[in-house]
Design an enzyme around this catalytic site. Structure first.
Site, short mmCIF file in Angstrom:
data_model
loop_
_atom_site.label_atom_id
_atom_site.label_comp_id
_atom_site.label_asym_id
_atom_site.label_seq_id
_atom_site.Cartn_x
_atom_site.Cartn_y
_atom_site.Cartn_z
N HIS A 7 0.85 -1.21 0.00
CA HIS A 7 0.00 0.00 0.00
C HIS A 7 0.88 1.25 0.00
CE1 HIS A 7 -2.71 -2.95 2.17
NE2 HIS A 7 -3.50 -2.54 1.20
N LYS A 11 -1.07 -6.94 -7.84
CA LYS A 11 -1.26 -8.27 -7.24
C LYS A 11 -2.69 -8.75 -7.50
CE LYS A 11 -1.87 -9.18 -2.82
NZ LYS A 11 -3.08 -10.02 -2.85
N ASP A 12 -3.64 -7.82 -7.41
CA ASP A 12 -5.03 -8.17 -7.69
C ASP A 12 -5.31 -7.86 -9.16
OD1 ASP A 12 -5.93 -8.88 -4.94
OD2 ASP A 12 -5.21 -6.86 -4.57
N GLN A 28 -8.90 -7.86 -10.34
CA GLN A 28 -9.59 -6.67 -9.79
C GLN A 28 -9.26 -5.44 -10.63
OE1 GLN A 28 -9.96 -5.55 -5.49
NE2 GLN A 28 -8.19 -4.27 -5.89
N VAL A 56 4.62 -5.66 -4.73
CA VAL A 56 5.76 -5.56 -3.80
C VAL A 56 5.89 -6.92 -3.11
CG1 VAL A 56 6.72 -4.36 -1.79
CG2 VAL A 56 5.34 -3.10 -3.48
N ARG A 91 -3.48 -10.50 4.09
CA ARG A 91 -3.86 -11.86 4.50
C ARG A 91 -2.65 -12.71 4.88
NH1 ARG A 91 -8.51 -11.07 0.73
NH2 ARG A 91 -10.35 -11.20 2.06
O1 PAF Z 1 -7.89 -4.14 -3.08
C1 PAF Z 1 -8.54 -3.76 -2.09
O2 PAF Z 1 -8.00 -3.50 -1.00
C2 PAF Z 1 -10.06 -3.63 -2.20
O3 PAF Z 1 -10.59 -4.63 -3.02
C3 PAF Z 1 -10.51 -2.25 -2.66
C4 PAF Z 1 -10.04 -1.93 -4.06
C5 PAF Z 1 -9.99 -1.19 -1.69
C6 PAF Z 1 -12.04 -2.18 -2.66
O4 PAF Z 1 -12.57 -2.44 -1.40
#
Ligand code: PAF
Length: 284
Positions: A37, A149-150, A153, A176, A187
């Protein structure tokens, strides 16, 4: 740094900056922040005049039996990280602020959401797309930063932003990793010492898949089975899926060409870990 909990405070705060011509960066998170993050925040702070991070564990994207209640939370520590990264505003709303009534309007991106994560978690991406659409609507025109990583998404959010003409530039940032290759994830907190020791098998399986792609292997089944065999060398890991798919559509094809994405989901005890990497099939 301002800590805001109300949608109206975010809107009025950002209106002031926009009126003075400042650009806005958004880093959406579910908190329990880590260096992954922080890397999104570094990029956002570097690219924009004002950066807002959101911290919201979004109930809509958790299914029954998933870890909504136990999802790790530590707002004080998160705020310290945001402050250290130079974030200007943190938006940390309550569930009631985000969803004052039972949700009736949802955003779905069905084609990109269906495979891979969508098989095990059919509701998940609709929950993600809905909350991200709300955040985009609350924050307004901005650049929004998401981790690679996602990967799926990211594909869902990109598609939603384009299809709905949202005034948002979606920016992806590299994964990272720990020194042993494990991708950072909130997680990872669930891993026992033994599981943590075996989890880097995921990176090794991706490396093997990448080697095959770079060597010109175009049969996804061969790549997927090689990655699965590698994951099976970690007795505590249980493979959910190993996929070699076109990077943009993520829809399985019988012969791979161009940009390929390799994606893995592996359970280690209570943690379901995902990771991915990409490579190009060389034209001959
Ligand atoms: O990747 C995440 O942490 C979540 O899926 C997000 C994009 C903040 C949406 O809740």
């Amino acid at each position: 740094m301002d800590l805001l909990t109300k949608i109206t405070e975010v809107r009025s705060g950002l209106d002031v900056h926009r009126a003075e011509g400042r650009t806005v960066g958004l880093v959406p998170t579910m908190g329990y922040l880590h260096a992954g993050h922080a890397s999104l925040m570094t990029a956002a702070v570097g690219d924009n005049d004002i950066t807002i991070a959101s911290i919201f564990v979004n109930p809509l994207q958790f299914g029954e039996g998933e870890d909504l209640d136990s999802y790790p939370r530590d707002l004080d520590r998160d705020l310290e990280i945001c402050r250290a990264e130079g974030i200007d505003m943190v938006f940390a709303p309550s569930v009631e602020e985000m969803y004052p009534r039972p949700v009736d309007t949802v955003v779905t991106v069905p084609t990109v959401s269906a495979p891979l994560e969508g098989v095990a978690r059919p509701y998940h991406f609709s929950g993600v797309a809905t909350v991200v659409a709300k955040l985009f609507s609350i924050v307004g025109p901005c650049r929004a930063y998401f981790g690679a990583k996602d990967w799926q998404q990211l594909a869902v959010i990109r598609r939603m932003a384009v299809d709905l003409s949202m005034p948002v530039e979606v920016v992806d940032c590299p994964i990272v990793r720990e020194p042993d290759g494990l991708a950072l994830s909130s997680r990872n907190f669930y891993l026992t010492a033994d599981e943590r020791a075996q989890a880097p098998v995921i990176r090794r399986a991706l490396d093997l898949g990448i080697e095959l792609v770079v060597d010109g292997e175009t049969n996804p089944k061969v790549i997927e089975s090689a990655m699965a065999t590698k994951v099976a060398t970690a007795p505590l890991g249980e493979l959910d899926y190993a996929a070699a798919v076109p990077a943009e559509t993520l829809v399985a094809d019988s012969v791979l060409a161009g940009e390929v994405r390799l994606l893995l989901a592996v359970r280690f005890g209570k943690a379901r870990l995902i990771d991915n990497d990409g490579a190009f099939i060389r034209e001959v």
